[in-house]
Write a protein that holds these residues in place. Structure first.
Motif, mmCIF file in Angstrom:
data_model
loop_
_atom_site.group_PDB
_atom_site.id
_atom_site.type_symbol
_atom_site.label_atom_id
_atom_site.label_comp_id
_atom_site.label_asym_id
_atom_site.label_seq_id
_atom_site.Cartn_x
_atom_site.Cartn_y
_atom_site.Cartn_z
ATOM 1 N N PRO A 125 7.051 -78.937 32.529
ATOM 2 C CA PRO A 125 7.987 -79.735 31.737
ATOM 3 C C PRO A 125 8.080 -81.184 32.215
ATOM 4 C CG PRO A 125 9.181 -78.554 33.418
ATOM 5 C CD PRO A 125 7.730 -78.201 33.606
ATOM 6 N N PHE A 126 7.169 -81.604 33.109
ATOM 7 C CA PHE A 126 7.273 -82.914 33.733
ATOM 8 C C PHE A 126 6.823 -84.050 32.812
ATOM 9 C CE2 PHE A 126 6.326 -79.629 36.854
ATOM 10 C CZ PHE A 126 7.462 -79.704 37.647
ATOM 11 N N ASN A 127 6.158 -83.701 31.707
ATOM 12 C CA ASN A 127 5.735 -84.729 30.747
ATOM 13 C C ASN A 127 6.782 -84.973 29.676
ATOM 14 O OD1 ASN A 127 5.567 -82.394 29.272
ATOM 15 N ND2 ASN A 127 3.399 -82.612 28.710
ATOM 16 N N GLY A 128 7.974 -84.401 29.842
ATOM 17 C CA GLY A 128 9.045 -84.593 28.876
ATOM 18 C C GLY A 128 9.158 -83.488 27.855
ATOM 19 N N ASP A 129 8.172 -82.592 27.791
ATOM 20 C CA ASP A 129 8.186 -81.478 26.848
ATOM 21 C C ASP A 129 8.529 -80.211 27.619
ATOM 22 O OD1 ASP A 129 7.844 -79.602 24.918
ATOM 23 O OD2 ASP A 129 5.695 -79.963 24.586
ATOM 24 N N ALA A 130 9.748 -79.721 27.438
ATOM 25 C CA ALA A 130 10.207 -78.534 28.162
ATOM 26 C C ALA A 130 10.032 -77.259 27.357
ATOM 27 C CB ALA A 130 11.675 -78.693 28.558
ATOM 28 N N THR A 131 9.286 -77.322 26.248
ATOM 29 C CA THR A 131 9.051 -76.136 25.444
ATOM 30 C C THR A 131 8.094 -75.204 26.173
ATOM 31 O OG1 THR A 131 9.270 -77.468 23.442
ATOM 32 C CG2 THR A 131 8.294 -75.264 23.205
ATOM 33 N N PRO A 132 8.497 -73.975 26.472
ATOM 34 C CA PRO A 132 7.606 -73.075 27.221
ATOM 35 C C PRO A 132 6.441 -72.585 26.362
ATOM 36 C CG PRO A 132 9.603 -71.915 26.587
ATOM 37 C CD PRO A 132 9.809 -73.356 26.190
ATOM 38 N N LEU A 133 5.312 -72.343 27.023
ATOM 39 C CA LEU A 133 4.185 -71.719 26.326
ATOM 40 C C LEU A 133 4.468 -70.254 26.058
ATOM 41 C CD1 LEU A 133 1.097 -73.095 28.295
ATOM 42 C CD2 LEU A 133 1.940 -73.869 26.080
ATOM 43 N N VAL A 134 5.111 -69.598 27.033
ATOM 44 C CA VAL A 134 5.345 -68.166 26.963
ATOM 45 C C VAL A 134 6.758 -67.864 27.429
ATOM 46 C CG1 VAL A 134 4.573 -65.898 27.745
ATOM 47 C CG2 VAL A 134 2.921 -67.735 27.468
ATOM 48 N N VAL B 90 2.699 -72.991 35.636
ATOM 49 C CA VAL B 90 3.975 -73.639 35.917
ATOM 50 C C VAL B 90 5.067 -72.745 35.345
ATOM 51 C CG1 VAL B 90 5.327 -75.745 35.742
ATOM 52 C CG2 VAL B 90 2.825 -75.862 35.651
ATOM 53 N N TYR B 91 5.945 -72.223 36.215
ATOM 54 C CA TYR B 91 6.935 -71.232 35.818
ATOM 55 C C TYR B 91 8.361 -71.776 35.878
ATOM 56 C CZ TYR B 91 3.659 -67.278 35.947
ATOM 57 O OH TYR B 91 2.633 -66.412 35.705
ATOM 58 N N GLY B 92 9.191 -71.269 34.970
ATOM 59 C CA GLY B 92 10.643 -71.328 35.072
ATOM 60 C C GLY B 92 11.126 -69.918 35.354
ATOM 61 N N TRP B 93 12.438 -69.738 35.638
ATOM 62 C CA TRP B 93 12.864 -68.419 36.101
ATOM 63 C C TRP B 93 14.118 -67.880 35.447
ATOM 64 C CZ3 TRP B 93 11.896 -72.661 39.124
ATOM 65 C CH2 TRP B 93 12.991 -73.428 39.520
ATOM 66 N N GLU B 94 14.893 -68.654 34.735
ATOM 67 C CA GLU B 94 16.099 -68.122 34.093
ATOM 68 C C GLU B 94 16.123 -68.463 32.610
ATOM 69 O OE1 GLU B 94 19.688 -67.719 37.207
ATOM 70 O OE2 GLU B 94 19.204 -69.770 36.730
ATOM 71 N N PRO B 95 15.394 -67.652 31.790
ATOM 72 C CA PRO B 95 14.593 -66.472 32.135
ATOM 73 C C PRO B 95 13.191 -66.879 32.583
ATOM 74 C CG PRO B 95 14.531 -66.812 29.784
ATOM 75 C CD PRO B 95 15.440 -67.881 30.335
ATOM 76 N N ALA B 96 12.380 -65.890 33.012
ATOM 77 C CA ALA B 96 11.001 -66.174 33.416
ATOM 78 C C ALA B 96 10.219 -66.686 32.212
ATOM 79 C CB ALA B 96 10.349 -64.916 33.982
ATOM 80 N N ARG B 97 9.511 -67.799 32.390
ATOM 81 C CA ARG B 97 8.747 -68.379 31.297
ATOM 82 C C ARG B 97 7.625 -69.234 31.875
ATOM 83 N NH1 ARG B 97 13.550 -70.499 32.259
ATOM 84 N NH2 ARG B 97 13.896 -72.742 32.384
#
Length: 584
Positions: free
Chosen positions: A305-314, A254-261
């Motif tokens: 981040p759909f479980n309420g925890d938006a802390t990235p793993l990486v 599961v990725y985010g992009w700004e920044p990539a994470r």
């Protein structure tokens, strides 16, 4: 099979075709319908959750290489290895259109947003736009240097984006039929692409094991994910556009992009995942292997981040952690112990990795629906080649300078362990791939079809798997017959070319077993061929004996090159040469 506290599981697996499955597609409307295409030249429709075919469509004269649905799921389209495309009305089970023009296999299909137009990509490197009402080709787009792997219309229907095996992504304007932008930053074939549902953002996945995000207002590269262990096969945004799901052969990230994470990751051995879609807070993925199709379900509500925890793993500059292998019993996903934080980089290092600054675009939270795509086009004339060779060269020089400026350092224990771990990951990947193959062979064998299990094991083109299976069946002489000999002997010929001593030993022992157990039977049948009255059983036995005789003769001529081998292997080779000579 259950993974990581029921976050993901396999819903079903079944044999979908009489020959190998080449492609599949999930219905875009509700993900309750699936189409599969195979070497048997059929398109089969299935209801998700049911192993019984709903509808079987025929008409193609060669294998099906690509399938797809229109947005309403009223029509299904299929492209064949001959370059022909057929469109069926699902309710009537009738061919509506047959489209011809491509000179090679159809490799990608996509319906226009409004459903009356169809785009197709082919191994002939061309893209064609068809009017399904007039049964004609409107335009042919040329410019790629390799097979077209994927293509999609933009949500507003003004553009079509194509990804090719040549590693490039091209954006075509439907009004002018010209390329308005080309993205060249991938280093291997582009396998999948997706438009963001709310923003002017494009994601592309590639065999170079990365996902790249592109701003469609400025045509700049927003960010690139870290390299995964396997090539990217499928990507899909969640409906709100909060994250991107990326599917590789044995993982889901599961990725985010700004920044990539990386928000979250799952280990899922789904193999050739061919389509993914998100419905009702669940991700549905479908994959195929040989004649079988499997459907997988992922509970998105249990993922970041759909479980309420938006802390990235990486974060973007960190390496992606290895995925933990799944266990048979349900267990929660392991997390790193808080007492063992990763070591920090030395502060004396002056250089830092090149990072892409977040693009200055309208925040996603202000673009809630698709109306922005429908009402707005590019804010300016596209600047062709904006991220061209000069920028690529500059980035390459920057990376080289970072390496050249590193001071000489002695190898520490930490460095040694990191190096060893890198090698171990490669070994682990190979072992995991072999385990998946063995589990598949075991599944076929457990159904009572030993011959098909042998054929599957040999078709995997993994000599290690072949050796493992041969060692098992050698210990069970009662299961051998002439048919099994005809399956095994071609594999032995391949094993005698192996560089591994164990492979040669197993090949020798198997050939010795075949000659001693069936040699006399083969000679007796060849010396007394069937004549007179028709005896089908005897004729079939004679054909198998003749085939075995030819295969043993071919192997005997080739293994003489190993006669000078030393030690136990040399003794085994010379023994089998002597036995094969007595056979003749």
């Amino acid at each position: 099979m259950t993974f990581q506290s029921k976050r993901a599981w396999r819903l079903q697996e079944f044999a979908a075709h009489g020959g190998n499955v080449n492609c599949l597609a999930l219905g875009p409307k509700k993900a309750r319908l699936m189409a599969t295409g195979g070497e048997d030249r059929k398109v089969n429709l299935w209801t998700i959750g049911s192993p019984t075919v709903t509808l079987s469509l025929s008409g193609h004269t060669s294998g099906i290489d690509c399938v797809g649905f229109d947005e309403s799921e009223e029509h299904v389209v299929a492209g064949s290895a001959s370059g022909t495309i057929k469109l069926w009305n699902i309710d009537k089970a009738q061919v509506v259109r047959t489209l011809s023009g491509h000179k090679a296999n159809i490799s990608a299909l996509s319906f226009h947003t409004y459903g009356k137009f169809l785009a197709s990509g082919s191994l002939d490197t061309n893209v064609r736009l068809w009017d399904t009402r007039r049964q004609g080709c409107i335009c042919t787009y040329k410019g790629h240097g390799g097979r077209i792997n994927c293509l999609k219309f933009s949500p507003d229907g003004k553009w079509i984006v194509t990804g090719s095996e040549d590693g490039t992504v091209k954006m075509w304007d439907l009004g002018t039929s010209k390329v308005i932008q080309e993205f060249k930053q991938h280093s291997a074939g582009v396998s999948c692409l997706q438009f963001h549902p709310c923003e002017f953002l494009l994601a592309t996945g590639s065999a170079d094991k990365t996902v790249k995000f592109w701003d469609l207002e400025t045509f700049d590269l927003v960010s690139t994910t870290n390299t995964e262990a396997k090539p990217i096969r499928q990507i899909v945004y969640d409906p709100k556009g909060d994250a991107l799901f990326s599917g590789a052969e044995d993982s889901l990230r599961v990725y985010g992009w700004e920044p990539a994470r990386v928000y979250d990751s799952l280990c899922i051995f789904w193999g050739k995942v061919a389509d993914m879609t998100v419905q009702s807070n669940q991700l549905i993925g479908a994959s195929y292997q040989h004649t079988n199709v499997a459907v997988w379900v992922v509970d998105i509500g249990k993922l970041k981040p759909f479980n309420g925890d938006a802390t990235p793993l990486v974060e973007a500059s960190e390496s992606v952690p290895p995925l933990a292998a799944p266990t048979q019993a349900p267990s929660s996903r392991p997390t790193a112990p808080a007492s063992q934080p990763p070591s920090k980089p030395a502060p004396a290092q002056p250089a830092a990795p090149v990072k892409h600054e977040p693009m200055k675009r309208t925040p996603p939270k202000q673009r809630k629906n698709l109306q922005h795509w429908e009402q707005k086009g590019p804010t300016q004339e596209p600047r062709y080649g904006q991220m061209g060779e000069a920028n690529v060269a500059a980035n390459a020089l920057g990376k080289i300078s970072l390496l050249d400026n590193q001071p000489e350092q002695t190898v520490t224990e930490s460095d040694f362990l990191k190096s060893a771990a890198g090698g171990h990951r490669g070994v682990r990947d190979n072992l995991e791939a072999r385990l998946r193959n063995l589990q598949y062979v075991r599944t076929v064998w457990s159904k009572g079809d030993l011959k098909q299990a042998l054929e599957v094991a040999i078709s995997l083109d993994d000599q290690g798997i072949t050796v493992d299976i041969l060692q098992v069946i050698q210990s069970r002489p009662a299961i051998w017959d002439l048919h099994i000999c005809t399956i095994v002997l071609p594999a032995l010929r391949t094993l005698f070319h192996s560089k591994h001593e164990n492979h040669l030993f197993v090949a020798c022992s198997t050939l010795k077993h075949i000659i001693k157990s069936f040699g006399q039977l083969i000679k007796d049948n060849l010396n007394a061929p069937p004549v007179g009255n028709i005896d089908i059983t005897r004729e079939e036995r004679y054909k198998k004996c003749h085939l075995c005789h030819q295969q043993i003769a071919n192997i005997s001529r080739e293994i003489t090159r190993h006669s000078g081998a030393q030690g136990k292997l040399g003794s085994a080779i010379r023994e089998i040469i002597k036995i094969s000579e007595s056979f003749y």
